[in-house]
Design a protein around this motif. Structure first.
Motif, short mmCIF file in Angstrom:
data_model
loop_
_atom_site.label_atom_id
_atom_site.label_comp_id
_atom_site.label_asym_id
_atom_site.label_seq_id
_atom_site.Cartn_x
_atom_site.Cartn_y
_atom_site.Cartn_z
N ALA A 1 12.34 -28.36 -4.79
CA ALA A 1 13.22 -29.49 -4.47
C ALA A 1 14.65 -28.99 -4.47
CB ALA A 1 13.07 -30.63 -5.47
N VAL A 2 15.46 -29.58 -3.61
CA VAL A 2 16.88 -29.24 -3.56
C VAL A 2 17.69 -30.52 -3.73
CG1 VAL A 2 18.75 -28.53 -2.03
CG2 VAL A 2 16.68 -27.14 -2.18
N ILE A 3 18.62 -30.48 -4.65
CA ILE A 3 19.53 -31.61 -4.81
C ILE A 3 20.85 -31.25 -4.13
CG2 ILE A 3 20.76 -33.08 -6.46
CD1 ILE A 3 17.77 -33.39 -6.73
N VAL A 4 21.32 -32.13 -3.29
CA VAL A 4 22.60 -31.90 -2.62
C VAL A 4 23.66 -32.70 -3.35
CG1 VAL A 4 23.87 -32.06 -0.45
CG2 VAL A 4 21.40 -31.60 -0.43
N GLY A 5 24.56 -32.00 -3.99
CA GLY A 5 25.63 -32.69 -4.73
C GLY A 5 25.53 -32.42 -6.22
N GLY A 6 26.47 -31.63 -6.74
CA GLY A 6 26.44 -31.24 -8.15
C GLY A 6 27.39 -32.06 -9.00
N GLY A 7 27.37 -33.36 -8.81
CA GLY A 7 28.08 -34.23 -9.74
C GLY A 7 27.13 -34.63 -10.86
N GLY A 8 27.55 -35.58 -11.64
CA GLY A 8 26.71 -36.03 -12.76
C GLY A 8 25.36 -36.54 -12.29
N HIS A 9 25.35 -37.32 -11.22
CA HIS A 9 24.08 -37.90 -10.76
C HIS A 9 23.14 -36.81 -10.25
CE1 HIS A 9 25.22 -42.32 -10.53
NE2 HIS A 9 26.38 -41.73 -10.81
N GLY A 10 23.66 -35.86 -9.49
CA GLY A 10 22.82 -34.82 -8.92
C GLY A 10 22.37 -33.82 -9.98
N MET A 11 23.33 -33.39 -10.79
CA MET A 11 23.01 -32.42 -11.85
C MET A 11 22.02 -33.03 -12.83
SD MET A 11 24.15 -29.37 -12.04
CE MET A 11 22.52 -28.90 -12.56
N GLY A 12 22.24 -34.31 -13.13
CA GLY A 12 21.32 -35.01 -14.05
C GLY A 12 19.94 -35.14 -13.44
N ALA A 13 19.88 -35.39 -12.14
CA ALA A 13 18.56 -35.51 -11.49
C ALA A 13 17.80 -34.20 -11.61
CB ALA A 13 18.73 -35.91 -10.03
N ALA A 14 18.51 -33.09 -11.42
CA ALA A 14 17.85 -31.78 -11.56
C ALA A 14 17.34 -31.60 -12.99
CB ALA A 14 18.84 -30.67 -11.20
N TYR A 15 18.15 -32.01 -13.94
CA TYR A 15 17.76 -31.89 -15.35
C TYR A 15 16.47 -32.67 -15.62
CZ TYR A 15 17.94 -32.96 -20.39
OH TYR A 15 17.64 -33.15 -21.71
N TYR A 16 16.43 -33.91 -15.13
CA TYR A 16 15.25 -34.74 -15.42
C TYR A 16 14.04 -34.29 -14.60
CZ TYR A 16 18.36 -37.65 -18.15
OH TYR A 16 19.24 -38.09 -19.10
N LEU A 17 14.27 -33.75 -13.41
CA LEU A 17 13.14 -33.20 -12.66
C LEU A 17 12.50 -32.07 -13.46
CD1 LEU A 17 14.45 -33.05 -8.96
CD2 LEU A 17 12.40 -34.26 -9.76
N ARG B 1 14.39 -23.20 2.29
CA ARG B 1 13.20 -23.99 2.59
C ARG B 1 12.87 -24.92 1.41
NH1 ARG B 1 9.74 -23.40 6.50
NH2 ARG B 1 10.69 -21.42 7.13
N THR B 2 12.55 -26.14 1.71
CA THR B 2 12.12 -27.07 0.67
C THR B 2 11.52 -28.29 1.33
OG1 THR B 2 12.76 -28.33 -1.29
CG2 THR B 2 14.35 -28.28 0.51
N LYS B 3 10.61 -28.94 0.63
CA LYS B 3 9.98 -30.14 1.18
C LYS B 3 10.63 -31.41 0.64
CE LYS B 3 5.38 -28.79 2.67
NZ LYS B 3 5.53 -27.32 2.73
N LYS B 4 11.46 -31.24 -0.37
CA LYS B 4 12.09 -32.42 -0.96
C LYS B 4 13.60 -32.18 -1.06
CE LYS B 4 8.20 -33.89 -3.91
NZ LYS B 4 8.03 -35.33 -3.87
N VAL B 5 14.34 -33.08 -0.47
CA VAL B 5 15.79 -33.00 -0.57
C VAL B 5 16.30 -34.31 -1.15
CG1 VAL B 5 17.97 -32.87 0.71
CG2 VAL B 5 16.06 -31.38 1.34
N GLY B 6 17.00 -34.21 -2.25
CA GLY B 6 17.62 -35.40 -2.85
C GLY B 6 19.12 -35.36 -2.60
N VAL B 7 19.61 -36.34 -1.89
CA VAL B 7 21.04 -36.35 -1.57
C VAL B 7 21.77 -37.23 -2.58
CG1 VAL B 7 22.78 -36.95 0.15
CG2 VAL B 7 20.59 -35.96 0.87
N SER B 8 22.72 -36.62 -3.23
CA SER B 8 23.47 -37.31 -4.27
C SER B 8 24.93 -36.93 -4.08
CB SER B 8 22.94 -36.85 -5.64
OG SER B 8 23.36 -37.72 -6.64
N ALA B 9 25.45 -37.29 -2.92
CA ALA B 9 26.73 -36.73 -2.46
C ALA B 9 27.85 -37.76 -2.45
CB ALA B 9 26.55 -36.13 -1.08
#
Lengths: 181, 1018, 92, 417
Positions: free
Chosen positions: D35-51, D230-238
């Motif tokens: 998975a790739v998270i787009v956007g390294g703010g609190g919401h995006g970084m936190g999503a990566a942490y919880y994933l 390459r990734t099948k999941k992209v989470g946009v948190s921008a």
């Protein structure tokens, strides 16, 4: 009575004076080209076609406020007659004529510091080259709308809605204090 | 200020031991007394607080933020990070955090130091300094986490108490602040040599020019320049003449004490002029400060450059200051900042300072130059003067507690190796680290900065789109007096041409002045001490050190923005003026990168801290927001009415009589209307006159109701939706003529409804022949309601037959009342026989009083909005904004009947067909009766089936309106309840927090006179 | 505070204007046959362009007219203004 | 990951703080991630942490076009509260608030959550009605919120001017005692450090330039400045740039991005003990631990990506502050900045799947995203991992704009978030 709403005594300072102008008859005229010509005829004064310009003839003035909107000023006693004259002159021509004599009233601000005082709350450029005599426009002052018409180099006619008048008056007075008001 | 060249020897201040005997721009003949921390001192006119204290040998002026280290004055201007004081005239006129270097002295000035307890000399907070090893950058992120509840209960309060600088004033600030808009073709910010010539060039074009400078006098570096010659004259003479010349131009506005603080879009620049702070007894008619909002066609930034401190161990002791500051203190203020000076130089500025100090009688112990082969006119002159110069030297440390008393000078090799430390006694240590062009405003404009390797500084790059500015002089990286004068004039001339002016004459300024020198050193200076122990300060106020920055880099904070935030470097009240470039230098060293690879932090407004009062300007008290009053207001006031704010309007809420509370007054007012007669001021309702042959068609499109068949002389209750289908506004609409509607809106909705109508008319249906005119203030509205309304009204009305047959409910007619024009509506928001009498505001009070006098026979009772709310609720009429909240459809609030079923379209219609809008579980308007028949429910209270369920509860709805009904003798309420209309007769529970719940029965929302019999009371 | 060129009154300070959102989103002449998705797209979907953006303003404290402006949302530079009903200039 | 504590600080102090390790690595992007998270703010970084922490996805990357936390995370006024009107909103924000309460311990990083109370002032009869409705609704929802009289407001926040001599006198307020503030930068740094320790690749200065989709339309990966991933999941948190990123997948969003300004005063000794919000006169203020008065201004009227706005916006909020706390008239503005806030038509956020398979979006937080950071991140991670929303964020889907099932806090409450 005007004094039910706002103090009417003039405020004087060194180089600037704020006063309440006498009552006017006021009509808001809206219409397209044909109607404009007919209205000019009925009013006895060609409504200015140039943006932000006023025209005067005798006791009457027409202020361009928008591309299809004019503020017509006259003596209070003339209002009904103008409405009647317009009714016949404009028959069949789509337009709107609304009596707003009481909606607003007029302040006069004059003196060499008049533009400086206006600049306390209004962002327009009052240099005579950009805001010449005869220019008029709606604009804002602090947090209220008003219309400003420059009638002489150092004299402005201000139209303001009735309930905003105390605010505008107070706002201008606050900016006149340093000049002795 | 005296400008003559004659030595000013008359009254040398004998009790100011560090005052020079002559020279400077001070007036020794005008002594002033002032106090600092309660002790009285003397100074002279022209002093700043800092220079006057220095005249007494006082360097210790503040304590640092984190370690509470003793700090002295470091600069002579707006970049000062250390000497922050609170200046107070009285409790309200108290300003914390002022820079002593910018506070102009006046008779009786009272200042105190900050961030120390109990005194500046002995500060218990200084204990932090002993634990500095435990308090590296970001230490607080790593601890204070256990136990969990201790952060906000224990740790945070302690941290908060030790942080902060000065104290908040204890009383409201009584001073006034004003704003002024100004327009010019050329705005020049900074009135040093570059700004002066820029203004001259622009002035000659005849265009409007504003020249401002943050200092008390225009002149910038020339104010402290005692050696340069311009056009064959001493610099200060040239300055005097140039200012005189500028003053002859009527198109030039000169603004001293005026800081350009912010650069906003479209060449909008904020300046703040300090009008009275320098006066002993300000005139209260004058504003304390004035914000100039300048719209300039072109801007010239002649903001000069700030000197860079050097980053060496213990570089923060009182008595350590910038070289140019020392020059300024001696040359401009006639003050010797010490007796024996060591100068750490990486730039020729150090030599110029040494020469100035030496001439004033300060002993120059040593000029320790970091460079191996210095050159420059200052260097040459110092050599000629026989000053002690050592090259290839670094500062390995300093000593002294409340004042520097020695410096350790060491040799540094080409390889950076440091040896041969030598301790030299001194009470003054100067830092000449080179220069940083002052480009805060340039950067704020979103214009780019670019790195200039030759001068090791950021200089102006590409100008941002839709901004028009240029820099000149040192701000542009062109150092030296020659370059300042010539680039200034060129910039002023170019700006004038760009602003539409004619070409201007060229001028050549021949000078004899110091050579420009761009030498600098960035980064931590080499030393031979334990790098883990010593502290070389980068941000003096926030106490961040080179060590902290290296730690940040070690921990991954490689981006300069990260390091800044992690270490707080550059975030002190000087906003990094002294610390930004040293920070970049240290970070570059730590990462082995160049400075442009590190990047830089964004400059943000304001350039220097700017008083809140300026932003507020005149907007305070009654001028905070317009107070709109009706023509009846003063009458109501005279009757003791209690008013409420509804938008900007003041509305009479109720009219209490002696001893009555609101409930008693409202009960009485309600009874009066139902039994006889009430009078109500409805003037604030919005009114829009819709005129033109397509008026009915326009109304059909804007409102849910049908209008085509509404007869002239008839009214209809109209409902307007937003395009998303939710109720937006409502009001009675009267048809005055085939082509003329008198539309009323809610009080709060008047402006936005008109705007929405104009939006559709102008942009979607421009072909319709219809025009809209606000008539809200053309008509005052007197509502006369109650069985006796017609009887009281009739005698005053001319030209309208008021008989029920001729003038039925929902009729409108034009006629006269008391001799003035009226638009008379027969409408009722109370359920009683009622009229709304529109009259010109100038006659409103007279008409009102006439009706009131006539009504006395029937005990006419003035009532306010509260009674109006009760009466309409008894009738089940909604109030937009109370029963609706922007999420209600017409059907939700029982208004489906109003929809013109035959209309194909109207604003919002399509949205009503969406699944979410037709959901049978939507909340619907119902009436509620308390089962106990006496509990008045709280508005907003939640409605549930089972009050004992666990939280979060399943909530079925909420109470929207609730009153005691005087007419019915029991409480009534309106509510929105899920599928409410299908629940009639059911009992539900209204939660009463802390007390359980109240059982309520769901009933029709019409509580009173459902048949409408009262409307036609005879 | 931007300076906005009103096609009727010339350049004026932003304080006299009210922003009106993305331009050239015409209300469907007959909304009734539209699907819910199409209607939602009309009501809510916006380009929110990072770059050149055509938008509506109303000179509410001036001539009171709605008109269109082309502005670069990355710099706030205004590239054109034109009356309601006119086409967006091709150059911008 | 080294455990931070007072003891570790002491130990490192003895070593001259030379032993601290980087909080996060600086890895090169891999060719493929789960998975790739787009956007390294609190919401995006936190999503990566919880994933990583809750859903076992360790092979994930967070991409940011600049530096971590450089967007709205580092630009907001750090107000945290959950006293929203509608049950859906209250559940969402209270989910976040509950995580805030233990976040420092969860992350072993002091985010300085300070539940000093959020007081929302009422100035008119209408305000009172609205806020009381909030109080009652929150109490039924199990969210703390209580009504204070003007005098009680003054007792809670002595700096307030509750006299009748101001234009809109304070008539009361709604207080959420559990609300407060936190240290904004610390949140994203704490998440980044903890996520990195679980193997999450944090890739800064790596802008996404495209979203590649396969023949079926599903997400195949992202094009970036540093090559295709390459990734099948992209989470946009921008945040403010969400429309820009989503347009790369051909989606037009119900979003507009406005400049939002904030400012701080110079630091002063503690004077303002809580957070005060007044929507009626547009004043939002608290005092940071450093001593700065932190003040939220309004949005500029027009969409913009410049991260700056007009002078009149700051003026408008400061005139209100000076009325509310007239002693602060002589304080001075130290710093004024702007962020880009993405707003939805109903002013509620979107945490949702999208019509594009494998593409998820978390956006539309408008002026109020910071308070939701941990809850939003947690729910977004759930949505990405399970390919379906958590019950708490199900109402905040994109399709509410089609159905009309708005959660319109702004219209309902006339309260800014």
């Amino acid at each position: 009575m005007l004094s039910d709403i706002v103090e009417t005594t003039a405020i004087d300072a060194d180089g600037v004076r704020l006063e309440t102008l006498p009552a006017f008859g006021r009509l808001n005229f809206r219409g397209r080209a044909g109607a404009v010509a007919a209205m000019s005829e009925a009013f006895g004064l060609a409504l200015p076609e140039a943006s932000c310009r006023a025209a005067i003839a005798g006791s009457r003035a027409a202020l361009w406020l928008g591309p299809d909107e004019w503020l017509l000023l006259m003596l209070p006693t003339e209002t009904d007659a103008v409405i009647a004259a317009a009714a016949s002159a404009l028959a069949g021509l789509p337009h709107s004529l609304v009596d707003i004599s009481e909606r607003q009233y007029a302040l006069g601000l004059s003196g060499r510091l008049a533009a400086t005082v206006l600049a306390g709350g209004n962002p327009l450029d009052f240099d005579l080259s950009t805001f010449p005599v005869g220019m008029c426009t709606r604009t804002i002052m602090g947090k209220a709308e008003l219309a400003i018409w420059r009638t002489e180099p150092d004299r402005f006619h201000i139209e303001v809605w009735r309930s905003f008048a105390p605010y505008i008056r107070g706002f201008l007075r606050e900016h006149m204090r340093e000049f002795g008001a | 200020m005296p400008d003559s060249l004659a030595p000013n020897l008359s009254v040398a201040a004998v009790n100011e031991p560090f005052r020079t005997r002559s020279g400077g721009r001070i007036d020794r003949a005008k002594p002033l007394s002032f106090s600092f921390d309660g002790q009285t001192y003397s100074g002279v006119a022209g002093d700043t607080l800092a220079s006057a204290l220095l005249a007494h040998g006082v360097h210790l002026m503040g304590r640092s933020f984190k370690y509470h280290r003793p700090r002295g004055v470091m600069t002579a201007g707006s970049d000062e990070p250390n000497a922050l004081v609170t200046v107070s005239r009285d409790a309200g006129r108290t300003a914390p955090n002022l820079r002593a270097t910018q506070v102009e002295l006046y008779e009786g000035l009272s200042a105190i130091s900050q961030n120390r307890f109990p005194s500046l000399q002995f500060d218990v907070g200084g204990i932090n300094d002993h634990f500095a090893a435990l308090l590296p950058a970001g230490f607080y992120y790593k601890t204070f986490m256990w136990p969990r509840s201790f952060w906000d209960r224990v740790y945070e309060p302690v941290i908060r108490a030790s942080a902060g600088l000065g104290k908040v004033p204890t009383a409201p600030d009584p001073d006034r602040y004003l704003q002024r808009n100004a327009h010019c073709e050329v705005l020049v910010i900074g009135a040093g040599p570059a700004g002066l010539t820029a203004a001259l060039a622009a002035a000659e074009s005849g265009l409007r020019v504003i020249l401002c400078d943050e200092q008390s006098e225009l002149g910038g570096s020339l104010l402290a320049d005692t050696t340069s010659m311009i056009a064959g004259k001493p610099a200060r003479v040239w300055l005097t003449e140039t200012l005189a010349e500028l003053a002859t131009f009527s198109n030039v506005t000169l603004l001293p004490r005026t800081t350009g603080f912010g650069y906003y879009p479209h060449n909008h620049v904020g300046l703040v002029e300090r009008v009275t702070d320098h006066l002993a007894s300000p005139d209260s008619a004058q504003p304390r400060e004035r914000m100039w909002q300048v719209r300039a066609k072109e801007v010239v930034l002649a903001t000069g450059a700030f000197e860079r401190p050097l980053t060496f161990p213990e570089n923060d002791r009182p008595g350590i200051m910038l070289a140019d500051a020392a020059t300024t203190f001696v040359n401009r203020y006639g003050v010797k900042p010490g007796k024996r000076a060591v100068i750490a130089a990486a730039n020729d500025s150090g030599y110029r300072a040494a020469l100035a100090l030496a001439e004033a009688g300060v002993e120059i112990a040593m000029i320790a130059d970091l460079r191996r082969n210095p050159s420059g006119s200052g260097y040459d002159a110092a050599r000629r003067a026989g000053l002690s110069i050592e090259t290839g030297k670094t500062i390995a440390g300093t000593s002294g507690k409340m004042r520097v008393d020695g410096a350790s000078i060491a040799s540094v090799g080409e390889d950076g190796k440091v040896w041969n430390t030598q301790d030299i006694g001194c009470d003054l240590l100067l830092m000449a680290g080179g220069w940083t062009p002052t480009l805060h405003l340039y950067s704020q404009s979103l214009s780019k900065l670019k790195w200039d390797d030759a001068i090791q500084a950021y200089v102006p790059g590409a100008v941002a789109a839709s901004q028009a500015l240029r820099a000149a002089g040192a701000a542009s990286g062109a150092y030296g007096l020659d370059a300042a004068l010539s680039t200034g004039f060129k910039a002023g001339a170019e700006a004038a041409v760009a602003a539409g002016g004619d070409g201007v004459t060229t001028r050549v300024f021949v000078t004899i002045s110091a050579e420009a020198d761009a030498s600098t050193f960035l980064g931590a200076m080499p030393h031979n001490r334990d790098a883990n122990r010593v502290r070389a300060f980068v941000d003096f106020q926030n106490d961040s050190t080179a060590k902290d920055l290296k730690l940040a880099v070690r921990e991954g904070f490689r981006s300069v923005e990260h390091a800044k935030r992690y270490t707080t470097t550059g975030m002190a009240t000087d906003q990094g003026k002294t610390s930004n470039m040293p920070m970049l230098g240290v970070m570059a060293q730590a990462q082995g990168k160049t400075i442009p690879e590190i990047g830089f932090t964004t400059f943000r407004p304001p350039f220097t801290p700017t008083t809140f009062g300026n932003f507020a300007g005149a907007a305070r008290g009654d001028l905070f927001d317009p107070i709109r009053r009706t023509a009846i207001h003063h009458w109501a006031e005279g009757q003791g009415a209690v008013f409420e704010d509804v938008g900007q309007w003041k509305r009479a809420r109720y009219f209490p009589r002696q001893g009555e509370d609101m409930h008693a007054a409202v009960a009485r007012e309600c009874k009066a209307v139902r039994s006889a007669l009430g009078i109500f001021d409805a003037s604030t309702l919005g009114k829009i006159e819709v005129v033109g042959p397509d008026a009915a068609e326009f109304m059909n499109r804007m409102y849910i109701n049908p209008w085509t068949k509404l007869g002239v002389g008839r009214c209809r209750y109209g409902v307007m939706l937003r395009e998303d289908g939710f109720v937006y506004d409502d009001g009675v609409v009267g048809r005055i003529a085939e082509d003329r509607f008198h539309v009323t809106t809610t009080t709060g909705g008047a402006a936005s409804v008109l705007n929405m109508m104009e939006d559709y008319l102008q942009t979607e249906w421009p072909g319709l022949n219809v025009w809209l005119t606000s008539a809200t203030e053309q008509w005052a509205v007197i509502a006369l309601q109650g069985p006796k309304a017609r009887e009281v009204l009739a005698p005053f009305v001319e030209g309208i037959d008021l008989s029920p047959a001729a003038f039925p409910h929902m009729a409108i007619a034009e006629g006269r009342i008391c001799g003035v024009k009226t638009r008379l509506f027969r409408v009722s928001f109370t359920g009683e026989l009622g009229f709304e009498i529109n009259v010109p505001p100038s006659a409103a009070r007279r008409v009102w009083e006439a009706l009131y006098a006539e009504g006395r026979k029937h005990s006419i009772t003035p009532y306010g909005t509260e009674t109006m709310h009760v009466l309409r609720a008894e009738k089940g009429f909604i109030i937009v904004g109370q029963e609706t909240d922007g999420t209600a459809t017409p059907d939700d609030v029982g208004l489906t009947w109003a929809i013109g079923k035959a209309k194909k379209d109207f604003v919002g219609k399509r949205s009503l067909a969406r699944p979410g809008m037709t959901d049978p579980k939507r909340k619907q308007l119902v009436g509620l009766l308390s089962v106990d028949n006496r509990t008045v429910l709280e508005e907003g209270a939640q409605i549930v089936a089972d009050p004992k369920q666990p939280k979060p509860m399943t909530v079925l709805g909420h109470v929207t309106s609730s009153y005691m009904s005087a007419a019915l003798g029991h409480p009534i309420a309106l509510a929105l309840v899920e599928a409410g209309r299908s629940r009639m007769g059911e009992t539900l529970q209204v939660l009463v927090p802390g007390k359980g719940s109240v059982a309520v029965k769901l009933v029709s929302p019409v509580f009173y006179d459902a048949e409408g019999a009262s409307l036609d009371a005879v | 505070m931007l300076i906005i060129p009103c096609p009727h009154c010339g350049p004026r300070p932003e304080l006299e204007f009210r922003y009106g959102g993305q331009a050239h989103i015409a209300r469907p002449v007959d909304p009734s046959p539209l699907s819910d998705e199409e209607w939602a797209s009309f009501l809510y979907s916006r380009d929110n362009e990072r770059g050149i953006h055509a938008e509506r303003w109303r000179h509410i404290h001036g001539c009171a007219r709605f008109f269109n402006v082309v502005r670069d949302t990355t710099t706030d530079q205004i590239l054109a203004s034109y009356k309601t009903g006119e086409f967006r200039p091709e150059a911008v | 990951m080294e455990r931070f504590s007072g003891l570790s600080l002491l130990r490192h102090a003895l070593g001259g703080h030379q032993g601290w390790k980087p909080f996060w690595r600086e890895p090169e992007p891999k060719a493929e991630y789960d998975a790739v998270i787009v956007g390294g703010g609190g919401h995006g970084m936190g999503a990566a942490y919880y994933l990583a922490k809750e859903h076992g996805l360790r092979n994930i990357a967070v991409l940011d076009k600049g530096w971590l936390g450089g967007g709205n995370t580092g630009r907001n006024t750090t107000i945290i509260r959950s006293n929203y009107l509608f049950p859906e909103s209250a559940a969402l924000y209270d989910h976040a608030l509950k995580i805030w309460e233990t976040l420092s311990q969860d992350l072993n990083y002091n985010t300085m959550f300070s539940p000093r109370g959020v007081l929302m002032l009422a100035h008119t009869v209408h305000d009172v009605q609205v806020f009381k409705r909030h109080v009652f609704a929150n109490q039924a929802a199990g969210v703390d919120n209580e009504w204070l009289t003007a005098e009680e407001c003054k007792a809670y926040c002595p700096a307030l001017n509750i006299s009748q001599n101001i234009r809109y006198p304070v008539v009361g307020g709604a207080l959420q005692r559990r609300g407060g503030t936190a240290r904004h930068d610390a949140v994203v740094w704490g998440y980044a450090r903890a996520a990195d320790a679980m193997g999450v690749d944090i890739i800064q200065n790596c802008a996404v330039t495209g979203i590649r989709r396969d023949a079926s339309g599903a997400v195949e990966g992202v094009e970036t400045e540093r090559g295709f991933i390459r990734t099948k999941k992209v989470g946009v948190s921008a945040a403010g740039n969400t429309s820009v990123v989503m347009s790369m997948a051909g989606l037009r969003m119900p979003l507009e991005s406005f400049p939002l300004q904030a400012l701080v005063s110079e630091p002063v000794k503690p004077d303002f003990p809580c957070v005060v919000m007044s929507n009626t006169i547009h004043a939002y203020i608290s005092q940071s631990d450093k001593g700065e008065m932190v003040i939220g201004a309004g949005t500029d009227a027009y969409t913009s990506y410049t991260q700056r706005g007009g002078l009149h916006i700051a003026s408008h909020t400061l005139d209100a502050i000076c009325e509310l706390v007239p002693m602060y008239r002589r304080l001075r503005m130290l710093r004024n900045w702007g962020g880009i806030v993405d707003t939805t038509p109903d002013r509620s956020p979107i945490i949702s799947k999208t019509p594009v398979k494998g593409l998820y979006v978390n956006c539309g937080w408008g002026t109020g995203g910071f308070k939701a950071t941990p809850g939003s991140a947690n729910l977004f991670a759930h949505t990405i991992a399970k390919d379906e929303p958590h019950p708490i964020n199900a109402p905040f889907s994109l399709d509410r704009f089609v159905t009309g099932r708005f959660i319109d806090e702004a219209a309902a409450a006339a309260v800014a978030h």
